[in-house]
Design a protein around this motif. Sequence first.
Motif, PDB file in Angstrom:
ATOM      1  N   LEU A 335       0.830  -1.213   0.000  1.00 42.08           N
ATOM      2  CA  LEU A 335       0.000   0.000   0.000  1.00 42.08           C
ATOM      3  C   LEU A 335       0.858   1.254   0.000  1.00 42.08           C
ATOM      4  O   LEU A 335       0.536   2.245  -0.665  1.00 42.08           O
ATOM      5  N   SER A 336       1.970   1.203   0.747  1.00 47.84           N
ATOM      6  CA  SER A 336       2.868   2.367   0.780  1.00 47.84           C
ATOM      7  C   SER A 336       3.505   2.603  -0.581  1.00 47.84           C
ATOM      8  O   SER A 336       3.628   3.746  -1.040  1.00 47.84           O
ATOM      9  N   LEU A 337       3.915   1.521  -1.245  1.00 48.74           N
ATOM     10  CA  LEU A 337       4.524   1.660  -2.573  1.00 48.74           C
ATOM     11  C   LEU A 337       3.492   2.138  -3.593  1.00 48.74           C
ATOM     12  O   LEU A 337       3.821   2.909  -4.503  1.00 48.74           O
ATOM     13  N   ARG A 338       2.256   1.703  -3.432  1.00 50.13           N
ATOM     14  CA  ARG A 338       1.202   2.180  -4.334  1.00 50.13           C
ATOM     15  C   ARG A 338       0.975   3.672  -4.135  1.00 50.13           C
ATOM     16  O   ARG A 338       0.806   4.430  -5.106  1.00 50.13           O
ATOM     17  N   ALA A 339       0.963   4.102  -2.865  1.00 51.48           N
ATOM     18  CA  ALA A 339       0.775   5.533  -2.586  1.00 51.48           C
ATOM     19  C   ALA A 339       1.924   6.349  -3.169  1.00 51.48           C
ATOM     20  O   ALA A 339       1.710   7.441  -3.716  1.00 51.48           O
ATOM     21  N   ALA A 340       3.148   5.809  -3.062  1.00 51.62           N
ATOM     22  CA  ALA A 340       4.307   6.523  -3.620  1.00 51.62           C
ATOM     23  C   ALA A 340       4.193   6.644  -5.138  1.00 51.62           C
ATOM     24  O   ALA A 340       4.530   7.676  -5.723  1.00 51.62           O
ATOM     25  N   ARG A 341       3.701   5.589  -5.777  1.00 51.48           N
ATOM     26  CA  ARG A 341       3.532   5.640  -7.240  1.00 51.48           C
ATOM     27  C   ARG A 341       2.502   6.692  -7.630  1.00 51.48           C
ATOM     28  O   ARG A 341       2.701   7.461  -8.577  1.00 51.48           O
ATOM     29  N   ARG A 342       1.408   6.718  -6.886  1.00 53.73           N
ATOM     30  CA  ARG A 342       0.355   7.671  -7.221  1.00 53.73           C
ATOM     31  C   ARG A 342       0.806   9.114  -6.991  1.00 53.73           C
ATOM     32  O   ARG A 342       0.424  10.015  -7.744  1.00 53.73           O
ATOM     33  N   GLU A 343       1.611   9.323  -5.948  1.00 57.96           N
ATOM     34  CA  GLU A 343       2.121  10.676  -5.702  1.00 57.96           C
ATOM     35  C   GLU A 343       3.030  11.140  -6.837  1.00 57.96           C
ATOM     36  O   GLU A 343       3.114  12.331  -7.130  1.00 57.96           O
ATOM     37  N   SER A 344       3.690  10.178  -7.486  1.00 56.31           N
ATOM     38  CA  SER A 344       4.550  10.530  -8.625  1.00 56.31           C
ATOM     39  C   SER A 344       3.766  10.645  -9.925  1.00 56.31           C
ATOM     40  O   SER A 344       4.346  10.854 -10.992  1.00 56.31           O
ATOM     41  N   ALA A 345       2.426  10.476  -9.831  1.00 61.56           N
ATOM     42  CA  ALA A 345       1.528  10.607 -10.994  1.00 61.56           C
ATOM     43  C   ALA A 345       1.843   9.577 -12.074  1.00 61.56           C
ATOM     44  O   ALA A 345       1.714   9.862 -13.270  1.00 61.56           O
ATOM     45  N   MET A 346       2.243   8.378 -11.659  1.00 58.47           N
ATOM     46  CA  MET A 346       2.533   7.306 -12.608  1.00 58.47           C
ATOM     47  C   MET A 346       1.483   6.203 -12.470  1.00 58.47           C
ATOM     48  O   MET A 346       1.055   5.871 -11.367  1.00 58.47           O
ATOM     49  N   THR A 347       1.071   5.657 -13.603  1.00 58.60           N
ATOM     50  CA  THR A 347       0.194   4.490 -13.587  1.00 58.60           C
ATOM     51  C   THR A 347       1.044   3.224 -13.529  1.00 58.60           C
ATOM     52  O   THR A 347       2.263   3.268 -13.732  1.00 58.60           O
ATOM     53  N   ARG A 348       0.397   2.109 -13.250  1.00 54.73           N
ATOM     54  CA  ARG A 348       1.135   0.842 -13.267  1.00 54.73           C
ATOM     55  C   ARG A 348       1.746   0.583 -14.646  1.00 54.73           C
ATOM     56  O   ARG A 348       2.852   0.068 -14.759  1.00 54.73           O
ATOM     57  N   LYS A 349       1.015   0.959 -15.662  1.00 54.41           N
ATOM     58  CA  LYS A 349       1.518   0.778 -17.022  1.00 54.41           C
ATOM     59  C   LYS A 349       2.766   1.629 -17.255  1.00 54.41           C
ATOM     60  O   LYS A 349       3.728   1.181 -17.890  1.00 54.41           O
ATOM     61  N   ASP A 350       2.761   2.846 -16.734  1.00 57.87           N
ATOM     62  CA  ASP A 350       3.933   3.723 -16.872  1.00 57.87           C
ATOM     63  C   ASP A 350       5.161   3.093 -16.221  1.00 57.87           C
ATOM     64  O   ASP A 350       6.262   3.112 -16.782  1.00 57.87           O
ATOM     65  N   VAL A 351       4.977   2.529 -15.022  1.00 62.42           N
ATOM     66  CA  VAL A 351       6.093   1.917 -14.300  1.00 62.42           C
ATOM     67  C   VAL A 351       6.605   0.695 -15.052  1.00 62.42           C
ATOM     68  O   VAL A 351       7.822   0.509 -15.200  1.00 62.42           O
ATOM     69  N   ALA A 352       5.679  -0.126 -15.530  1.00 66.41           N
ATOM     70  CA  ALA A 352       6.079  -1.328 -16.254  1.00 66.41           C
ATOM     71  C   ALA A 352       6.894  -0.979 -17.499  1.00 66.41           C
ATOM     72  O   ALA A 352       7.898  -1.633 -17.808  1.00 66.41           O
ATOM     73  N   GLN A 353       6.491   0.075 -18.195  1.00 66.27           N
ATOM     74  CA  GLN A 353       7.223   0.488 -19.392  1.00 66.27           C
ATOM     75  C   GLN A 353       8.578   1.085 -19.034  1.00 66.27           C
ATOM     76  O   GLN A 353       9.588   0.819 -19.696  1.00 66.27           O
ATOM     77  N   ALA A 354       8.615   1.864 -17.962  1.00 64.32           N
ATOM     78  CA  ALA A 354       9.869   2.521 -17.574  1.00 64.32           C
ATOM     79  C   ALA A 354      10.914   1.515 -17.109  1.00 64.32           C
ATOM     80  O   ALA A 354      12.109   1.663 -17.393  1.00 64.32           O
ATOM     81  N   LEU A 355      10.483   0.468 -16.404  1.00 66.40           N
ATOM     82  CA  LEU A 355      11.409  -0.525 -15.852  1.00 66.40           C
ATOM     83  C   LEU A 355      11.510  -1.781 -16.693  1.00 66.40           C
ATOM     84  O   LEU A 355      12.262  -2.699 -16.355  1.00 66.40           O
ATOM     85  N   ASP A 356      10.714  -1.831 -17.774  1.00 64.96           N
ATOM     86  CA  ASP A 356      10.690  -3.014 -18.649  1.00 64.96           C
ATOM     87  C   ASP A 356      10.290  -4.260 -17.860  1.00 64.96           C
ATOM     88  O   ASP A 356      10.892  -5.320 -17.973  1.00 64.96           O
ATOM     89  N   TRP A 357       9.252  -4.116 -17.046  1.00 67.45           N
ATOM     90  CA  TRP A 357       8.712  -5.217 -16.233  1.00 67.45           C
ATOM     91  C   TRP A 357       7.342  -5.616 -16.776  1.00 67.45           C
ATOM     92  O   TRP A 357       6.643  -4.805 -17.403  1.00 67.45           O
ATOM     93  N   PRO A 358       6.912  -6.858 -16.517  1.00 65.74           N
ATOM     94  CA  PRO A 358       5.514  -7.222 -16.813  1.00 65.74           C
ATOM     95  C   PRO A 358       4.575  -6.401 -15.932  1.00 65.74           C
ATOM     96  O   PRO A 358       4.887  -6.114 -14.768  1.00 65.74           O
ATOM     97  N   LEU A 359       3.437  -6.041 -16.472  1.00 66.50           N
ATOM     98  CA  LEU A 359       2.470  -5.244 -15.715  1.00 66.50           C
ATOM     99  C   LEU A 359       2.017  -5.984 -14.458  1.00 66.50           C
ATOM    100  O   LEU A 359       1.761  -5.377 -13.404  1.00 66.50           O
TER     101      LEU A 359
END
Length: 476
Positions: A335-359
């Motif tokens: 939950l904390s990591l999800r909150a950190a992602r949302r504060e950075s205005a990134m979607t899960r898809k954005d993170v997956a593309q940036a890190l080259d990870w599966p969604l």
Amino acid sequence: MARAPLPIGTWGRIHTRVEKTDEKGRPTSHRAQAKYRDHDGKTRPVSAFGKTKTAAETNLLKKLKDRARASQAGELTAMHRIRQAIEIWEEKFAELVAGGQRSPSSLDTYRRSIRNHVLPALGEVRIGEATTPRIDSVISEIKKRAGAPTARTSRSIISGVMGLAVRYGAITVNPVREVDRIEHDTKKLPRALTAEEVQLLRKHLRTDERAVRADLPDLVTFMLGTGVRIGEALAVLWSQADLDTGKVKITHTVVRITGEGLLRKTTKSRAGQRELGLPDWTLAILRARFAAGARLDEPIFADTLGGFRDPSHVRRSLREALAPVGSTARRDLGLSLRAARRESAMTRKDVAQALDWPLTKIELIETGRTKVDRELATTLLRAYNIRDDEAATLLAQVDQAAAPAPSDTLAWITSHAFRKTTATVLDNDGQTARQIADHLGQARVSMTQDTYLDRKSPNPSATQALQRAFEDPDLP
């Protein structure tokens, strides 16, 4: 030289004329007309009306497109879009489901993959444009974003759709045939519970309030004693259990179908229809449940209202009951990591593309369903541009979530592990792979051997056989 006929499913030039006028001679109705070549090869005039010339032409185009779509069941061309071929393929698969030749859960899975992956990637591509390189690129991208299992499902769907296009005359060769194989990480070896783990598991479930509320102790015992799938266990009615002879009939399974809810359906293959004997320790539990009050038309493992239970909900209850003590901290970390992602205005898809990870990897982390170490957490925090002081707090959470717990030894167990345990016990007892496959309700022996038998135990008889075969008394 004769003019070439219109291709089937197409139309010629649209002609428009005034149909009606008012008292002052102003047009009030227009007729638009074009020649359309139907599936039977005959060319027929098609008309539509509108208050203006543009409206009449628009109405005619809609009518012509609807007519072309209605005739698709007869033929596809290279100019049709893959979306249109998918619609036909899906309808045919649904007919097989209605006829009992395919499982409704398979159709549900395919529709989900079509909606989420295949249509967005290929829906507007024309059939003739679906080359092997293009499809290979699409499947590779799906694997990258959603993982190898989803990519394999998508590949199967696309292959079926393009095979249909071949049969309907749109193309001559299925382009999916030459698509590269979907490679993935080495498959985990089958793992069965040891006798000590079974005892620890049953004791843990009996003393865990969550497990007792979810009615897991008896259900797990039944699955260990029979080797049935979780959906099959939840589909067994009291009328199918003979408590005098100690036998139970397995004929159905419970699945959830989108738009239909829970469904009790027959097993997906004839091999799944079977009668199993019950060990005394399993039979004793069923007799105790029956004595407490039961109706023959109700499931043995019913919900609080006497109806069928959702296999997905039961799996979730089992995960929660077997999760280590530290899992609460792991969920909090997610939950904390999800909150950190949302504060950075990134979607899960954005993170997956940036890190080259599966969604799916991001989802597992944020729902606390996978362990997170410092290296992985640091990678995420860099992607989120988290300040050093906030990062230190989150990394402390990582350490807390990673702390070992006494019940960690049970955390790996899934509902399918019970089935593998039953298979391995039968294998160790000397039963043949065919006998074990029949007990598990599997048509293919190779599936039983490769996926369900724990092969870690040594085989001393092999050593003795080799010694007898190659021993030479004349050699020192």
